[in-house]
Design a protein around this motif. Structure first.
Motif, PDB file in Angstrom:
ATOM      1  N   SER A   1     -42.365  50.451  27.879  1.00  0.00           N
ATOM      2  CA  SER A   1     -42.436  50.130  29.550  1.00  0.00           C
ATOM      3  C   SER A   1     -43.326  51.083  29.687  1.00  0.00           C
TER       4      SER A   1
ATOM      5  N   LEU B   1     -40.902  44.850  37.286  1.00  0.00           N
ATOM      6  CA  LEU B   1     -41.684  43.819  37.499  1.00  0.00           C
ATOM      7  C   LEU B   1     -41.954  42.748  36.241  1.00  0.00           C
TER       8      LEU B   1
ATOM      9  N   THR C   1     -40.782  47.092  32.862  1.00  0.00           N
ATOM     10  CA  THR C   1     -42.160  46.338  33.019  1.00  0.00           C
ATOM     11  C   THR C   1     -42.477  46.555  31.260  1.00  0.00           C
TER      12      THR C   1
END
Length: 549
Positions: A375, A381, A365
């Protein structure tokens, strides 16, 4: 006339000096003393402590049998200290000579200590209880009971009560007086011997597992498959008696991997859908987890970790395309699963010696701040990757080993690899190189870190551990007890005087159990005495303390 001289008296032999012991006898005596010291229980306990102490460096320092890369990193971080530790075998603790010496000495000490005790205990099991002491009142617990029953009938009552309590009972007669000896609790020493013999079996099982066992670790990306061959593993270690032909013919394929997280983003579970079977077979499906390995024919396959393998498509200036090329990126931070890795492409150029390499940082993410990718969540995601592209010579054919998860920095320092482009990419975005090559980030696949283990001593160790626990319980819960009784005629009343004494060895107070025994004996004697069955027993009892007989 000649005379004959009288004979001279024979010279007296010199006084004999005491014979000095020979060197062989002195050496034999010295060896015997050392053997007795080695096989003493005190020495076994000291060696067991030393074995536990010697295992501490193996848990604090990286071991070559587990991770050669960690050892190399330790050498890089501590260039002065690491060679000294290496000379002391602290990076190979469990295969070091000094660890093996302590291990073997512990074996010899335990066996030399336990086997004579086992033989002595076997003789004790066949030996009847000893005769009663002459003065039972000197025992720690003693009592005197009066009864009108004959001496034989009184001892019959005592024998019945003791046999109900699982005593071994022997009747004797000394000097015209009937007496009885009983004992129980020999299983306490049996538990002691079982404990120590099981400890020896436990050490043998561990040694056998190290000699005939092996294990290997490998990163497997979804859709890939590996077979149980030491040539395929990233790290591999085997016992001294393991040959390459001894490995089980099993192949494992990773179909899907799932990682679940709690609300605070801590890992909840890792599960992998795999297939396994012999080489050339389609394979049977199975689901494994961290604490739920695959068990097949004595082998085990564990999930020890996971990560991500970014996928790229490389398009060359001449239009040739290499799709779905990927490499595992190793996590550098478990809380966010940010990962680093390298993708090496040595055979892309047509008629050119230039080779391509991508060094990257993967964020499941991603969040870009001031052109720096980080991250913020371990779940994928919004996957992004920061890529640095190099062109030049990778050095793969130089004959020198290098990690598949990073670039050889020496090639960069020598100018053989040159940085040509860098950028942060989301899924579907591309990075253009100066020569017209395009690198596109296609997404990611997950990989699982699998460990294949074979330990033939595992069942043996489990059985020995259970026996150790059973022997320990026997040592702690059982007591060694002896009870003696002597029945004699009372000249004053014409009845019988029954003297009873008890001796308890080991921990625990035997007074309550002896009091319960004497109370039961009074009741039994009263019930068998018709003249006193209808009234309370008038016998006197006394408990005295003294030294043990």
């Amino acid at each position: 006339m000649s005379t004959v001289a009288p004979p001279r008296p024979a010279a007296a032999p010199p006084p004999s000096s005491p014979a000095r012991p020979s060197a062989v006898r002195r050496l034999g005596g010295f060896l015997l003393r050392q053997w007795r010291r080695l096989t003493a229980m005190r020495t076994a306990i000291v060696l067991l402590f030393l074995l536990a102490l010697a295992a501490i460096p193996g848990s604090l320092l990286p071991q070559r049998s587990l991770s050669q890369a960690n050892v190399q990193q330790y050498f890089a971080d501590h260039p002065t200290l690491a060679p000294v530790l290496d000379d002391l075998f602290l990076f190979d603790v469990f295969s070091s000579p000094w660890f093996a010496a302590v291990y073997l000495l512990l074996f010899v000490s335990l066996i030399g200590c336990v086997l004579p005790r086992a033989l002595e205990h076997a003789r004790a099991l066949r030996t009847p209880p000893p005769p009663a002491p002459r003065r039972l009142t000197r025992l720690p617990d003693s009592a005197r009971l009066d009864t009108t029953l004959p001496a034989g009938a009184a001892l019959d009552a005592v024998e019945e009560e003791l046999r109900v309590r699982r005593y071994r009972v022997v009747r004797r007669e000394r000097g015209g007086v009937a007496e009885l000896s009983a004992e129980k609790g020999l299983l306490k020493e049996t538990g002691n011997l079982v404990f120590h013999l099981a400890l020896v079996a436990l050490l043998l099982g561990l040694a056998g597992g190290k000699l005939w066992g092996y294990e290997g670790s490998i990163l497997v990306t979804e859709g890939d498959r590996f077979c149980n061959s030491f040539q395929q593993y990233d790290t591999y270690s085997a016992g001294a008696l393991v040959d390459s032909g001894d490995l089980s013919p099993v192949c494992v394929g990773l179909e899907d991997f799932r990682a679940e997280y709690e609300e605070n983003l801590t890992a909840a579970s890792f599960t992998a859908d795999i297939t396994y079977g012999a080489p050339g077979e389609e394979g049977s499906p199975e689901v494994i987890g961290v604490n739920d390995p695959l068990r097949v024919d004595g082998d085990r396959v564990y999930v020890t970790g996971h990560g991500f393998s970014p996928r790229f498509t490389v398009t060359l200036p001449d239009g040739r395309t290499f799709a779905d090329v990927s490499a595992p990126f190793l996590p550098v931070e478990q809380s966010t699963m940010s990962s680093e890795g390298a993708l090496k492409l040595p055979d892309l150029g047509a008629g050119s010696d230039d080779q391509l390499a991508l060094q990257g940082f993967f964020a499941p993410t991603g969040l870009v701040q001031d052109d720096i990718l980080t991250s913020i969540d371990p779940r994928p995601l919004a996957p992004q990757v920061a890529v640095v592209a190099f062109q030049g010579y990778l050095g793969l054919d130089s004959g020198l080993p290098q990690s598949v998860y990073s670039l050889d920095q020496s090639q960069i320092e020598r100018g053989r690899l040159t940085e040509v482009a860098r950028g942060n990419l989301s899924v579907g975005e591309s990075l253009d190189l100066p020569d017209g090559t395009t690198v596109t980030f296609d997404g990611y696949s997950e990989f699982a870190a699998l460990q294949f283990s074979h330990d033939p001593g595992q069942v043996w160790v489990l059985g020995a551990a259970i026996a150790v626990l059973a022997g320990l319980l026997g040592m702690l819960l059982l007591r060694r007890e002896r009870v003696f009784a002597r029945a004699d005629t009372d000249p004053a009343t014409g009845g019988t005087v029954l003297d009873v004494g008890a001796l308890t060895r080991g921990s625990g107070d035997g007074a309550p159990r002896f009091a319960a025994l004497t109370d039961d004996l009074r009741a039994v004697l009263a019930s068998r005495d018709p003249a006193r069955a209808d009234r309370a027993p008038s016998g006197s009892a006394s408990s005295t303390g003294g030294t043990s007989a």
